[in-house]
Motif scaffolding. Structure first.
Motif, PDB file in Angstrom:
ATOM      1  N   SER A  80       0.809  -1.221   0.000  1.00 26.59           N
ATOM      2  CA  SER A  80       0.000   0.000   0.000  1.00 26.59           C
ATOM      3  C   SER A  80       0.836   1.261   0.000  1.00 26.59           C
ATOM      4  N   HIS A  81       2.053   1.166   0.505  1.00 29.59           N
ATOM      5  CA  HIS A  81       2.947   2.326   0.588  1.00 29.59           C
ATOM      6  C   HIS A  81       4.345   1.887   0.139  1.00 29.59           C
ATOM      7  N   MET A  82       5.019   2.755  -0.590  1.00 31.47           N
ATOM      8  CA  MET A  82       6.382   2.473  -1.036  1.00 31.47           C
ATOM      9  C   MET A  82       7.282   3.618  -0.581  1.00 31.47           C
ATOM     10  N   ARG A  83       8.197   3.286   0.320  1.00 26.73           N
ATOM     11  CA  ARG A  83       9.061   4.295   0.933  1.00 26.73           C
ATOM     12  C   ARG A  83      10.483   4.146   0.397  1.00 26.73           C
ATOM     13  N   GLU A  96      13.680  11.624   2.100  1.00 18.81           N
ATOM     14  CA  GLU A  96      12.832  10.429   2.123  1.00 18.81           C
ATOM     15  C   GLU A  96      11.531  10.737   1.398  1.00 18.81           C
ATOM     16  N   ILE A  97      11.049   9.762   0.641  1.00 19.65           N
ATOM     17  CA  ILE A  97       9.809   9.942  -0.112  1.00 19.65           C
ATOM     18  C   ILE A  97       8.927   8.720   0.092  1.00 19.65           C
ATOM     19  N   VAL A  98       7.623   8.939   0.226  1.00 16.95           N
ATOM     20  CA  VAL A  98       6.662   7.856   0.390  1.00 16.95           C
ATOM     21  C   VAL A  98       5.595   7.992  -0.697  1.00 16.95           C
ATOM     22  N   PHE A  99       5.414   6.917  -1.455  1.00 11.52           N
ATOM     23  CA  PHE A  99       4.334   6.847  -2.433  1.00 11.52           C
ATOM     24  C   PHE A  99       3.183   6.083  -1.806  1.00 11.52           C
ATOM     25  N   ASP A 100       1.961   6.611  -1.931  1.00  7.09           N
ATOM     26  CA  ASP A 100       0.791   6.036  -1.290  1.00  7.09           C
ATOM     27  C   ASP A 100      -0.216   5.624  -2.366  1.00  7.09           C
ATOM     28  N   HIS A 202       4.959  -4.296   9.493  1.00 12.08           N
ATOM     29  CA  HIS A 202       5.379  -3.495   8.333  1.00 12.08           C
ATOM     30  C   HIS A 202       4.292  -2.532   7.864  1.00 12.08           C
ATOM     31  N   TYR A 203       3.063  -2.740   8.335  1.00 15.45           N
ATOM     32  CA  TYR A 203       1.937  -1.882   7.946  1.00 15.45           C
ATOM     33  C   TYR A 203       1.836  -1.728   6.426  1.00 15.45           C
ATOM     34  N   ASN A 204       2.127  -2.797   5.717  1.00 20.88           N
ATOM     35  CA  ASN A 204       2.020  -2.846   4.254  1.00 20.88           C
ATOM     36  C   ASN A 204       2.917  -1.833   3.549  1.00 20.88           C
ATOM     37  N   HIS A 205       4.024  -1.496   4.201  1.00 20.41           N
ATOM     38  CA  HIS A 205       5.034  -0.624   3.599  1.00 20.41           C
ATOM     39  C   HIS A 205       6.109  -1.477   2.912  1.00 20.41           C
ATOM     40  N   SER A 206       6.454  -1.119   1.696  1.00 19.60           N
ATOM     41  CA  SER A 206       7.673  -1.604   1.062  1.00 19.60           C
ATOM     42  C   SER A 206       8.728  -0.528   1.264  1.00 19.60           C
ATOM     43  N   THR A 207       9.828  -0.891   1.897  1.00 25.44           N
ATOM     44  CA  THR A 207      10.854   0.094   2.257  1.00 25.44           C
ATOM     45  C   THR A 207      12.132  -0.198   1.490  1.00 25.44           C
ATOM     46  N   GLU A 208      12.598   0.789   0.738  1.00 28.31           N
ATOM     47  CA  GLU A 208      13.793   0.622  -0.092  1.00 28.31           C
ATOM     48  C   GLU A 208      14.850   1.642   0.330  1.00 28.31           C
ATOM     49  N   PHE A 209      15.964   1.137   0.865  1.00 29.89           N
ATOM     50  CA  PHE A 209      17.103   1.985   1.195  1.00 29.89           C
ATOM     51  C   PHE A 209      18.034   2.026  -0.015  1.00 29.89           C
ATOM     52  N   HIS A 210      18.353   3.220  -0.478  1.00 32.35           N
ATOM     53  CA  HIS A 210      19.330   3.365  -1.547  1.00 32.35           C
ATOM     54  C   HIS A 210      20.712   3.517  -0.919  1.00 32.35           C
TER      55      HIS A 210
END
Length: 412
Positions: A80-83, A96-100, A202-210
């Motif tokens: 649901s969210h892509m961080r 930091e950016i979050v797409f919802d 995780h609350y349906n977050h996909s978290t990507e560290f660059h």
């Protein structure tokens, strides 16, 4: 009904699909349901795939229209969210950016599912298709003629088809037999892949560290579980792979900045050297390519299998239209339509993923600045952010009909 061959025999079908990964099985199901006599050629009993796949919304629509999604959904977790978090520690860093997904009026951008579950569900669906025969053997050689392709199997049997589809991966025998050349490249990276349990939801977050070595991505699975793709230098990947479970869990928690708290390794580790491949064309000599037979790139942005499923959906649509028009489904005209339909999507995804990956590896300040400004604008400018989210799911200009929410009619 699926069938096994006994002894040496030959079969003649409309379409032969070589390769039984997710793209290959989805392809065989689609063509069988469109009324084409179809052969699926691949050995069974392959090793269990411990990886996961993030099926984006357009792929979910396709699976719904094929009647497969209800079986897959209980095994999947929504994205649901892509961080995106810049952890490069360089002078110029992006915010930091979050797409919802709710901005696009979606429950989720897609759903993450373990490949073993996805493969099992697709295999079961294949076994129930009346127009689909399963050949439990490897394609040994292909003989391309004016009217058909004869696929010789390593058990002595043969399959003759008007159209042969290569879904047999980056070392595709179908591609080689069709005389299709490829461009290949390597990155100074390897991907460590495994699944984790963690203390914090995780609350349906996909978290990507660059990071300086590539993306470190945590993608939700059902429960307090996530899949990990950790892209690092090859030596580092091997070191991490051979740590004890406890040592590796601590190292992953450190790299994840403890966003999910304490972690526990819950699957075997897999390590893959990263590279790219692009076929010069996706169709030639009565053969069409889908999935990794046509394109390979790093596991960034959940683009790999989703691009392959778009190949499948587009090819199915083009071939079905050709049949309605009375055109030979393996003819050069039909193959050219497929090449023209897929080239822009494949080129844009391959180029985009390559540029993003290389932008993380370089120390050039102009590249770092461009990347940071781009992410900043994506976070602050609503129309741009929504455009990027929509196009990240699938390009609107080339989205096949099967992925637009239209029901796929079954042939009578």
């Amino acid at each position: 009904m699926a069938a096994k061959t006994a002894g040496k025999s030959s079969a003649k079908v409309d379409v032969a699909v070589v390769g039984a990964g997710p793209s290959g099985m989805a392809c065989a199901i689609l063509f069988a349901r469109q009324g084409f006599s179809t052969a699926l050629i691949a050995p069974s009993g392959q090793s269990e795939d411990g990886r996961t796949t993030a099926l984006l919304d357009s792929s979910v629509e396709m699976l719904k229209n094929l009647g497969l999604w209800d079986a897959i959904r209980p095994h999947a977790a929504p994205l649901s969210h892509m961080r995106i978090i810049d952890a490069t520690e360089r002078l110029i860093r992006a915010p930091e950016i979050v797409f919802d997904a709710s901005e696009l009026k979606l429950e989720a951008f897609g759903y993450n599912v373990e490949n073993k579950d996805l493969n099992a569900i697709l295999a079961k669906a294949c076994s129930g298709e009346k127009n689909l025969q399963r050949f439990d053997a490897r394609a040994d050689a292909l003989t391309i003629g004016a009217q058909s392709v004869i696929v010789s199997l390593d058990d002595g049997n043969t399959v003759e088809a008007a159209l042969t589809i290569g879904a047999d991966g980056r070392r595709s025998k179908v591609r080689d037999a069709a005389g299709i050349e490829v461009s290949e490249w390597r990155y100074p990276q390897s991907a460590l892949v495994l699944n984790l349990e963690h203390h914090v939801p995780h609350y349906n977050h996909s978290t990507e560290f660059h990071t300086r070595s590539g993306p470190f991505t945590l993608v939700p699975l059902p429960g307090r579980r996530s899949s990990l793709v950790c892209v690092v230098e090859p030596d580092t990947a091997e070191t991490l792979k051979h740590l004890s479970d406890a040592e590796l869990a601590l190292e992953i928690e450190r790299r994840a900045h403890s966003v999910y708290g304490a972690m526990k390794v819950s699957s075997r580790r897999q390590c893959y050297p990263l590279g790219g491949l692009s076929a010069k064309t996706v169709a030639r000599n009565r053969c069409a390519l889908v999935g990794e037979a046509a394109h390979v790139f790093p596991p960034i942005g959940a683009q790999g299998l989703n691009l392959g499923l778009r190949d499948v959906a587009a090819l199915g649509e083009i071939v079905a239209n050709a049949r309605q028009q009375g055109i030979d489904i393996g003819s050069g005209e039909v193959l050219l339509r497929y090449e023209r339909a897929r080239r822009p999507d494949i080129l844009s995804r391959t180029t985009g993923v390559d540029l993003l990956n290389r932008s993380l590896l370089t120390d050039l300040l102009p590249v770092q600045l461009a990347r940071s400004v781009g992410l900043y604008l994506a976070g602050k400018v609503g129309p741009l952010r929504r455009l990027l989210m929509r196009e990240g799911i699938a390009p609107m200009f080339s989205r096949p009909r099967l992925m637009k929410g239209f029901s796929q009619p079954r042939a009578s």
